[in-house]
Each structure stands twice: as C-alpha cells, then as structure tokens.
Scaffold this motif. Structure first.
Motif, PDB file in Angstrom:
ATOM      1  N   ASP A 449      32.024  70.592 -57.427  1.00 19.28           N
ATOM      2  CA  ASP A 449      31.931  69.912 -58.829  1.00 19.28           C
ATOM      3  C   ASP A 449      32.273  68.528 -58.550  1.00 19.28           C
ATOM      4  O   ASP A 449      31.500  67.551 -58.990  1.00 19.28           O
ATOM      5  CB  ASP A 449      32.341  70.553 -59.900  1.00 19.28           C
ATOM      6  CG  ASP A 449      31.918  72.017 -60.284  1.00 19.28           C
ATOM      7  OD1 ASP A 449      30.963  72.563 -59.476  1.00 19.28           O
ATOM      8  OD2 ASP A 449      32.446  72.673 -61.249  1.00 19.28           O
ATOM      9  N   GLN A 450      33.391  68.461 -58.337  1.00 19.57           N
ATOM     10  CA  GLN A 450      33.793  66.949 -58.274  1.00 19.57           C
ATOM     11  C   GLN A 450      33.150  66.194 -57.278  1.00 19.57           C
ATOM     12  O   GLN A 450      32.979  64.888 -57.369  1.00 19.57           O
ATOM     13  CB  GLN A 450      35.496  66.830 -57.944  1.00 19.57           C
ATOM     14  CG  GLN A 450      36.322  67.149 -58.898  1.00 19.57           C
ATOM     15  CD  GLN A 450      36.611  68.663 -59.455  1.00 19.57           C
ATOM     16  OE1 GLN A 450      35.835  69.514 -58.900  1.00 19.57           O
ATOM     17  NE2 GLN A 450      37.146  68.941 -60.727  1.00 19.57           N
ATOM     18  N   ASN A 452      30.156  66.443 -56.306  1.00 17.02           N
ATOM     19  CA  ASN A 452      28.909  66.092 -57.048  1.00 17.02           C
ATOM     20  C   ASN A 452      29.098  64.788 -57.859  1.00 17.02           C
ATOM     21  O   ASN A 452      28.064  64.036 -57.932  1.00 17.02           O
ATOM     22  CB  ASN A 452      28.383  67.128 -57.568  1.00 17.02           C
ATOM     23  CG  ASN A 452      27.864  68.371 -56.636  1.00 17.02           C
ATOM     24  OD1 ASN A 452      27.190  67.919 -55.711  1.00 17.02           O
ATOM     25  ND2 ASN A 452      27.537  69.739 -57.201  1.00 17.02           N
ATOM     26  N   GLN A 453      30.350  65.004 -58.627  1.00 16.59           N
ATOM     27  CA  GLN A 453      30.477  63.923 -59.596  1.00 16.59           C
ATOM     28  C   GLN A 453      30.606  62.303 -58.865  1.00 16.59           C
ATOM     29  O   GLN A 453      29.915  61.568 -59.423  1.00 16.59           O
ATOM     30  CB  GLN A 453      31.633  64.055 -60.337  1.00 16.59           C
ATOM     31  CG  GLN A 453      31.472  64.855 -61.510  1.00 16.59           C
ATOM     32  CD  GLN A 453      32.907  64.991 -62.192  1.00 16.59           C
ATOM     33  OE1 GLN A 453      33.771  64.098 -62.177  1.00 16.59           O
ATOM     34  NE2 GLN A 453      33.203  66.367 -63.000  1.00 16.59           N
TER      35      GLN A 453
END
Lengths: 491, 491, 95
Positions: A449-450, A452-453
């Motif tokens: 997730d991170q 992707n951020q």
C-alpha cells in the motif's frame, strides 16, 4: 533589554556597583608565612603575625603582588607603580591587630573595564574603579555557645583583592553577567579560584534607584552576598524596597544591610553607636610598594590568553558563532576541553574535525548532560580524546549520528571508549549496499500500500520507509544509503 | 660591691678570654648586686637561674675551646619591651599581665647569639611612653644618684630601668629603646652612655611597638667602646622587619681611637632654649672647647624647624601608638576584664589595663587620625617632619657631627613635673629632632651639676654613620674624663 | 579647636577605653592643652612639601610564597585569657 521597575510614580532604574572580595591564590598569607589551605582545624594556620602577637611585623608576599598585577592587567586596568598600604582601624573580635592592612589612597591597580556578553548577544562595558590588596579577617562563630562567640584566625591575613566596579550595572542580570565574567577572568589568570561557596569570592552590592535621567540617589550597601543567585536576588528586592520607600514619601538612608537568604529580604545591620571612623593612615611597619615598569611588563608577558581574546580566536580560527564561542570561553576548562577535542593529530586519510560538529557535541550534548546531573566539566567521565574518537566514528561513517548519541550516553555513565562500546554491542553501521538492498526489498514487499502511495506521488511516505528500515536494522543502516536505495527501487 | 661589677664590657671580655674570671663568677656578682639594689626597682623580672644557666654554658664553650661570641659570658639587662622566649614580658603595663611570649625578639636573640647573659627584664615607662620612668605599672624606678637633699630622683625614661641597671653596676650593659629620647635622656640622667642608632639599623621584630616609624633599640653602657661592642652584636638587616635597612653593618669600633682632628662639629643655634639651665649651657660650651682642643672645629649651624620637632613628634608618635596598641584587647593574651558585650569587654580591659599616660596618648592619637582632623594634624606633622629632616640634611652638608645638650635639666625628684603632661614632654626637646629625622645620636656623661647630678652631652650623626658618631663620642669621653659614680655604688 | 565632653566620649569609644565620668573632665582639659600645644605646627609653612611617612629611603622588602610557619596553634593560643578547644572565646557578638 532595559530593566525597569514600574512604580506608582513612573519607571525606576536600578544603579548597581559591586565590590568583590576575591581571595588571591597563594600558598601563604599576604604578610606571613602561614598556609592558606582551605579546611584546616581552627587556629592551625595562624602565625604569630596573624594573631597580632606583640612585636610582630608584616613582610609582604611577593607572589600576592604578582597576582594583583596579573589581575589588573586582565581587567585592562592601569597598574600603579607606586602604591601604599594603610591601616584601617576598627575593633572586632576576628581582627586581631585592631586594624586591617589595606590600600586606600594609593591602590596597586587603577581604572579598567570588563566587557559583558549579555544573553541577547549585546555587549556592555562595565568600568572598574580600582583594585586593591588587603588582609582578610578571621572568622567569628556565634552558634556554638549561648554566651560566647568563638574566634578562628585561619583566614586572618589571607590576601584579598578588592575589585570595585563603577556604578555602571543596571540590572540583576548584568550583575550576574559581571560576576561570571570577572570569575572567568580570575580563573583564567589563576589569581582566584572564584569559589563563592568556600568564600573565596564574596560581593558587597551597592544599590540605588532613580528615575531614568535623574542624578544618583542615596545608595545602600548590601554586605557579603555569597552566591551569584543571591546577588541578583538581593539587587531585585533591595531595589524594590527602595522604590517603595521613595514612593511612600520616605527617604532611603545610607546604610549597610544584610541579605537574609531565608526571608529573601534585606535587613538593616545592628546599628553601630557611632559611625565608622576608620582612621586610615600609611602603615609605618611597611614602606610604599614601588614597582619597576620592567617587572610589570615581565608579568604581563606571561599572562595566558583571556576570555575575550580566546573568544575572538574561536570565531576567527574555527568559524564559531559568537554565541557558541561565549558558551565555551565562559569557563576556562570548557574552552580547554573544546580545544583539546579540536587539537588532535589526524590519523591517515582522516579529515580535520569539524568545529561546528565539535562545538555542538561539546556544548549541547556534553554540557547538557553534565548540567542535568549537576556536575562540572572537570568531573566528566568522557575525556576530550574519547569524545573526539566518538565523533570520528560518525565522520568515518562507522556509526550513525543516532547511534552515536546512544554510545555517548553509555560513555557518559561509564567512561568507556566509544569503539569498545560499538564493537561490543555490534553497533557498526551497515554500509554494505547488498545488505541494505535486501532489507529494502523485504520491507517494500511487506508494505505494498505504502509503495503505491509513493508511486502515486506522496513523497512523504519515503520518510516512513526510512523509519521502518532503520527500525529493522536497530538504527545501524547508513541513512544516506538507505535513502539512495529506496529512491532507486521506488522509481 | 664587687670589683667584678666595676668592669667595663671590654675589660670583662678580656678577663673572660684570658680565663682570669668565669662568666659564672661575673654573673653571680651581678645577680648579688641586682638583689641588693631591689629598692631601685630597676627590674620587673629577674632571671637569675636562666642567667646562671647561660653563664655556665658560656664557660663551657670557652673551656672546650669552641667559638665564642663577642659578648660571650657578659651579663646584661634587657628592657622589658623586648619579647623574650618563656620569660614574662610586660612593657611596664598591666594590660600584658602574665604574658609569656614563646618567641625571642631579634635584638635579644642577636645578643644571645653573641653569648650575652640576660640577668632580667628592666623596668620602663608603660609602653615606653614617658621621660621619667614614673608611668610603669610596676612602680617608679629610682635614680642611684642621691645627693645632699636625699630626695629620690627619676632615672629618666623610658629606658629608666636599663639606665639604672648600668649606672648602679647591676649589669655591664643594657638594651634600651629610643622613640624620642628614651635611651639618651635616661643615660644623661644616670651618668652613662646611651646610643640610639639610625632608624633601621636594629630590627624591631619582637619588640613591643610604641611608634613604629621612630622606635629604635640601642645599647646603654658605661663607655663608648662598650656601646660599640654591644651595637655590633645587636645590629644588622632583618628580613622579618620591612623597615630594617638593607645596608652593610660596619665595624663600629673601626675608627674609635682616630680622634677628631680636622672634623667639623655643628652647634645648632636653635638649641639655646630659655628653659635650659645655665650649667647645661656652660657644659655645652665646654664640650665645644674640648673638641676644639683636640683639633676639631666648631661651627654654628641652623636647624630652623627644631622648635617644631616636639609638637610634630607628639602627633606622629601618639597616632602610631593608638593603632599599635589596638591589639591589646583582652582576646589573645594579657589582661581581660569581662563585660556583657564584646565592646564592653574591650572598654573595660583597655580602661583598666592602660595607665593614664598611655590612655592620654591613645586618645590624642585617635583624635589626630580621625575624620576631619587627619590632614590638619597628622599630614601636617608629616610635612613638618620632612622639613626637620631637610634641616639636618642641609646642616650635614657642612659638618660631620652635631653637638647639643642631651636634656634641658638634670634628673629631677620623683613626683615633680607630674601635674602637666607638656612639662614632662619638654624633657625630650633636644633628643626628639634626631628621632624624627631617624638619625643616630648618642649621650655621653660629661659633668656634674652643682648638686652633684650627672649631665650628658649629645652628639647627632649622619644617617648610618655611627662610626663617625662613635669616634667623636670616644674623643669627647676622653676629654670629659667623667669618672664619678652614683652614691648607691659607693655605699 | 577645643574638645567637648561629647568629643572626648566619642574618642574614648573609638579607642575602646572606658573612662569614668569623674575622670573625663580632667582628661578633657589635658587633651585640650596638648592639642592646643601641638597646634603651633600651623605656624609652619608646608606648602608644596610632601608628607614624610618613613625615614627609610629603600624599597619595600618582600618574602617568597613558601609556607614557613606550620601549626603554631599551641603557640598562639598559649596566652589566651579564654579559650575553648582551639578557639579563642569572647563575649557573644550580635550582628
């Protein structure tokens, strides 16, 4: 910032002059061969002269004269080639001769000045009126017996320098700064140990108040204030007392008051039946003290570097800020510590130590830690050499700055060498690019997730990754490398 | 009356050298006389046991062929102003009750080192303040010269006990001190030789101080030669006395028999006072003629400030004394008279401890030094002192020695001149100028007055030129051929 | 200049000498006589004359800074009128 007392009738300015009694560092007394060492049994360091036995005569200690000259030079003052010892006559139980040998009309040192460095970066010049030499009195002890006072003459005859400032001081803070600067100068010179607790530096404070621009009003002498804090406190409360006396229509009388530490107030001393009449006259047991200019010059030429010169040199040579330089030179030992960290012989391929890094470590970390435990620089378990070695580990990329702080804490407690601690605890920085890549890969994989951020443009998340990686390596990963690898992988 | 007590020091030294007599015999003879003549009250403390002990030691030194001093085995008396180790020292004052110093004055030590044997401590005016030896706490001393009226006369002062001990053959010599005439005036009253050396010639260390800038120890003897011998033993630079002169000590008898041929003798015009008796004026002229008959020339000189020497002295001496005597405060030695407070104890002790004359002088001294009067009295007196010294300097450009009477009168009956202190002060009118200028001066017995009382002539020399002074004195002694002895001795 | 009764009392106190009232008046007269007599010095012109503090022309001698007197407590306390342990004792002082 000026210090003003807000009264009913307007603002009041406080006018302060200090008379500092500084005990001269010497083996023996001013006029006798008895020892001056602190802490002897009562009346064990008293010669026949100090006890004023009949027929005893004073002979001056040459070293005390030298010390006074040194101090005079350190205060940028005129050295008087002709000075005279006079007798100040009064009766007191701890004054065996019935007079104190002092200098009156012709002191050994004339006008000089001290430059104060105030908190806000401002400098102020405070004039020195004079410095003279005199004998200390003995000690009266009043609380051992209900009906009698006990007399100990160990201090009787010890050489004091009375240093009198001009009434140039305008606030309690300036008074504090004056005393600190004076103490630093005396300590640099080695002429007084400046220890207020042991009584080797004592101050009488002359205080008056006035509306700004007015002529001087009556001054009050507050006697024997024996710490910097008390001096500042005494000025504050005495000035306020005077303001309220004036404003209630009264008149401040010229008198001597004592500062009551417990009550935080000044009080009038028990009134003497008659005003003092000291009947000064030249001591016929001594001749005038005549100095040769060559002698004075020879002493001047041996003086050590003083705080102001040292400060200027630190700024010029090491590029320190005026503030940092002040912090260092305020105490001879602190300045010496800094200089020994700076003055090392670089090992092969090593760069010179960066003065800004050194001053930061010395003033913030070391002095901070010492302050927190109420210790003096002389009590530091970390030697200058050891601290230098620690800083080299950082600059050689062997440990990170964060780890260095942990190592420092251990050194501060134990006094062990940095390299030993690093080796023992396995704190050496990870600089192997392969190892770091492996850890980065692992962390990226665990946090999609991170990832992707970041890829979506949130650069702040990079910082989060750095934190994760440092955590995973117990802070040992080289942060620059971690950053580099992260950015490569995330692009 | 033993033959041994009629010897001079030089004669006795010859006999001891050739072992005709022992020091023990000589000392016993004097102890017997000392005990026989107790009614003269010459001694405050007799030390016969100590004397015998030291005499025996001297004899032992001689019999073993060890080095002996110039005065080895010679019994002498010491004015009770010199601190003597383990022996009561009173300064003739109640305030030093029971005071036994545990140190020895430089002068008495020098004499001990030369082998002299101390018989005891002689009576004196309290703290050497007086000209008749009537202010002693231990009672007046009687002059051994008793004439037809059978009145007890004063011996002069303050070294009255020392003068009497020498005149009455109780000792071969004695040590006195002279502040304004305290050796010379009693020497004149008692028919002996009394020498005040140049200020700074003899150490003041361990001598109870009266007026520091004037006090000088000196010998009192029955011949000029003896005075030279004793001074030789006493004099010399003492690092313990800052006013002691760093000059070489000459051989004082070097020119003793050189005569006065070709010398210029100064006769000061201003010494012709109305109060001086006709007999003394005649003796003075006679002295002049004697010296001229021996080949000297006499010349009138002017000492214009002479008349102010006495009032000058009576400001300076009490001023110094008021401060010097402040140490007698009942705290560390001597008398204490209790009081409810410290100040009361001081006042009681000093009120009772000091006699009337000492109290007067302390009061005068305190007054002339006090605020507002210091310049008008003390500083003025110091300026006049400078003028008096200059007068002598100018006179000594033309003459070698100055001749004057020693005192304006012969010894007077005990009880006379007691009503008015100033009348008593006038006794020292001829001796004080040399004291004020610090010059050496000597009194020589030169004749008897119509009553049969001895009269002295006074010679003043250049600073540190005791050699010329003694040479002139020796010539005058030969010419005057004074060989009368006091009735007490003949009885 | 003539000393008053109060002046004499003040001087006596400065000198810490107790003078009985009965004696004070006699003393006052004596002191005034002496002071009146020494005042003849005012006749002397001393303009431009430096006061003479000492007849000794030499420089002040000095000592080196080495301890030469060790533990003299017995010596200095030996003659004390009132002594407690190694202290001199005096009537209580109130500051």
């Amino acid at each position: 910032m000026s210090y003003l007392i807000n009264g009913k009738t307007g603002n009041w300015e406080v006018v302060v002059g200090l008379e500092v009694h500084a005990q001269v560092v010497s083996n023996t007394k001013l006029f006798s061969g008895a020892s001056t060492e602190f802490g002897a049994k009562p009346n064990h360091q008293v010669s026949l002269i100090d006890a004023a036995m009949p027929g005893m005569l004073p002979v001056i200690n040459k070293y005390c004269v030298e010390q006074a000259i040194k101090t005079g030079v350190g205060l940028n003052a005129t050295i008087n080639l002709y000075s005279v010892f006079e007798r100040k006559n009064y009766f007191y139980a701890d004054l065996p001769q019935g007079y104190q040998i002092s200098q009156y009309k012709h002191p050994i040192v004339g006008e000089g000045k001290i430059e104060l460095d105030l908190e806000d970066g401002v400098t102020r010049e405070i004039g020195i009126e004079r410095l003279h030499m005199e004998q200390d009195a003995g000690k009266s002890i009043h609380d051992h017996d209900p009906k009698r006072s006990f007399i100990d003459l160990n201090r009787s005859g010890v050489c004091l320098m009375e240093i009198v400032s001009k009434p140039d001081i305008r606030s309690p803070e300036e008074a504090g700064a004056f005393l600190r600067k004076l103490r630093a100068i005396l300590r640099y010179l080695g002429t007084c140990d400046g220890n207020m607790e042991e009584g080797s530096m004592r101050a009488d404070v002359n205080v008056s108040v006035r509306h700004p621009g007015e002529n001087l009003r009556t001054r009050v002498e507050v006697k024997n204030v024996n710490s910097m804090r008390f001096v500042m406190q005494a000025i504050e409360v005495e000035a306020e007392r005077q303001v309220s006396v004036w404003e209630s229509g009264g008149e401040v009388i010229q008198e001597t008051r004592l500062f009551d530490v417990n009550k935080g107030k000044t009080r009038a001393m028990r009134k003497k039946e008659f005003a003092h009449d000291y009947r000064y006259f030249p001591d016929p047991d001594l001749l005038p003290l005549k100095l040769e200019i060559e002698y004075v010059n020879s002493i001047t030429s041996t003086l050590p570097e003083l705080p102001d010169e040292k400060k200027a040199r630190f700024v010029k040579e090491h590029g320190l800020s005026s503030y940092d330089a002040n912090v260092l030179v305020s105490d001879k030992q602190k300045a010496e510590y800094f200089e020994s960290v700076m003055q090392y012989t670089p090992k092969q391929n090593q760069r010179d130590r960066d003065p800004k890094v050194v001053v930061n470590w010395v003033t913030t970390n070391l002095f901070g830690a010492l302050n927190a435990v109420g210790k003096d620089i002389s009590e530091s378990k970390i030697s200058a050499e050891q601290l230098g070695d620690l800083l080299d580990l950082v600059s050689d990329d062997l440990i990170s700055g964060r780890i260095a702080k942990d190592v420092f804490d251990i050194m501060f407690e134990t006094g062990r060498d940095a390299s030993d601690i690093v080796k023992e605890k396995g704190l050496t920085q990870i600089t192997d690019i392969g190892k770091i890549e492996a850890i980065v890969d692992k962390v990226l994989l665990e946090n999609p997730d991170q990832v992707n951020q970041v890829r979506g443009g949130n650069n702040k998340a990079i910082g989060w990754f750095v934190g994760q990686i440092m955590q995973a390596t117990d802070g040992k990963a080289n942060p620059q490398l971690v950053n580099k690898v992260l950015r490569e992988k995330l692009n | 009356m033993s033959e041994l007590t009629r010897l001079s020091i030089s004669e006795a030294a010859c006999h001891l050298e050739s072992k005709n007599i022992s020091s023990e015999e000589l000392t016993i003879a004097h102890i017997e006389e000392m005990e026989r003549c107790r009614d003269l009250n010459a001694f405050i403390t007799e030390t016969p046991e100590l004397a015998l002990q030291r005499a025996k030691k001297s004899d032992a030194r001689r019999s073993k062929g060890e080095n002996v001093g110039a005065m080895d085995g010679i019994p002498i008396a010491i004015k009770d102003l010199f601190c003597t180790d383990g022996v009561l020292t009173t300064a003739g004052s109640h305030i030093l009750d029971g005071f036994k110093p545990n140190y020895e004055s430089t002068i008495s030590q020098n004499l001990r080192d030369a082998g002299a044997v101390m018989l005891g401590k002689t009576n004196l005016d309290e703290f050497a303040m007086g000209s008749a030896n009537v202010t002693s706490y231990y009672g007046p001393v009687k002059n051994p010269w008793v004439v037809n009226d059978l009145k007890d006369r004063v011996p002069g002062g303050s070294s009255g006990g020392s003068a009497v001990s020498v005149a009455a053959r109780l000792s071969l010599g004695a040590v006195g001190t002279d502040t304004g005439g305290s050796i010379r005036q009693p020497a004149s009253f008692c028919g002996i030789v009394g020498l005040k050396p140049t200020y700074g010639r003899c150490s003041r260390w361990g001598t109870v101080a009266f007026a520091s800038s004037l006090d000088q120890a000196g010998p009192m003897t029955r011949s000029v030669e003896d005075a030279a011998i004793m001074l030789q033993a006493m004099a010399g630079y003492d690092p313990k006395d800052s006013t002691s002169a760093r000059v070489e000590t000459p051989k004082f008898n070097a020119e003793l028999v050189s005569g006065v041929k070709g010398m210029m003798i100064g006769i000061p015009e201003e010494y012709t006072l109305d109060s001086t008796s006709e007999e003394i004026r005649k003796l003075w002229e006679q002295g002049c003629q004697w010296l001229e008959s021996a080949g000297a020339s006499c010349k009138r000189v002017s000492l214009p400030h002479t008349e102010f020497a006495l009032p000058c002295y009576y400001i300076i001496a009490p001023a110094e004394a008021s401060s010097n005597l402040a140490r007698y405060d009942g705290v560390r030695y001597g008398l204490r008279v209790d009081g409810d407070s410290l100040d009361e104890m001081y006042e009681n002790t000093r009120g009772e401890g000091f006699g009337a004359e000492v109290r007067r002088r302390i009061m005068i001294g305190t007054y002339v030094l006090s605020a507002g009067y210091y310049d008008a009295y003390y500083v003025k007196a110091q300026k006049v002192r400078a003028l008096i010294a200059k007068d002598f300097e100018a006179a000594f450009a033309d003459v070698d020695v100055i001749l004057t009477p020693t005192a304006p009168t012969a010894a007077f009956p005990i009880g006379d001149r007691m009503g008015d202190p100033i009348t008593m002060y006038l006794n020292d009118v001829f001796t004080v100028p040399a004291s004020v200028a610090g010059l050496p001066a000597i009194s020589i017995p030169a004749g008897l007055d119509s009553l049969g009382l001895p009269l002295g002539l006074h010679l003043i020399g250049r600073a540190f030129d005791e050699v010329t002074l003694l040479r002139t004195a020796k010539a005058l002694e030969n010419l005057a051929d004074f060989n009368a002895s006091p009735s007490k001795v003949d009885s | 200049m003539s000393l008053s009764h109060d002046d004499v009392e003040k001087i006596a106190h400065l000198a810490r000498i107790k003078i009985d009232d009965a004696e004070l008046e006699t003393l006052r007269t004596e002191l005034n006589n002496i002071i009146g007599w020494v005042e003849q010095l005012s006749k002397v012109d001393t303009d431009g004359i430096e006061p003479m503090t000492s007849v000794v022309g030499t420089n002040l001698g000095h000592r080196n800074d080495s301890v030469s007197e060790v533990n003299l407590s017995d010596k200095i306390l030996a003659n004390a009128p009132d002594r407690v342990g190694d202290f001199y004792a005096v009537p209580k002082v109130v500051e």
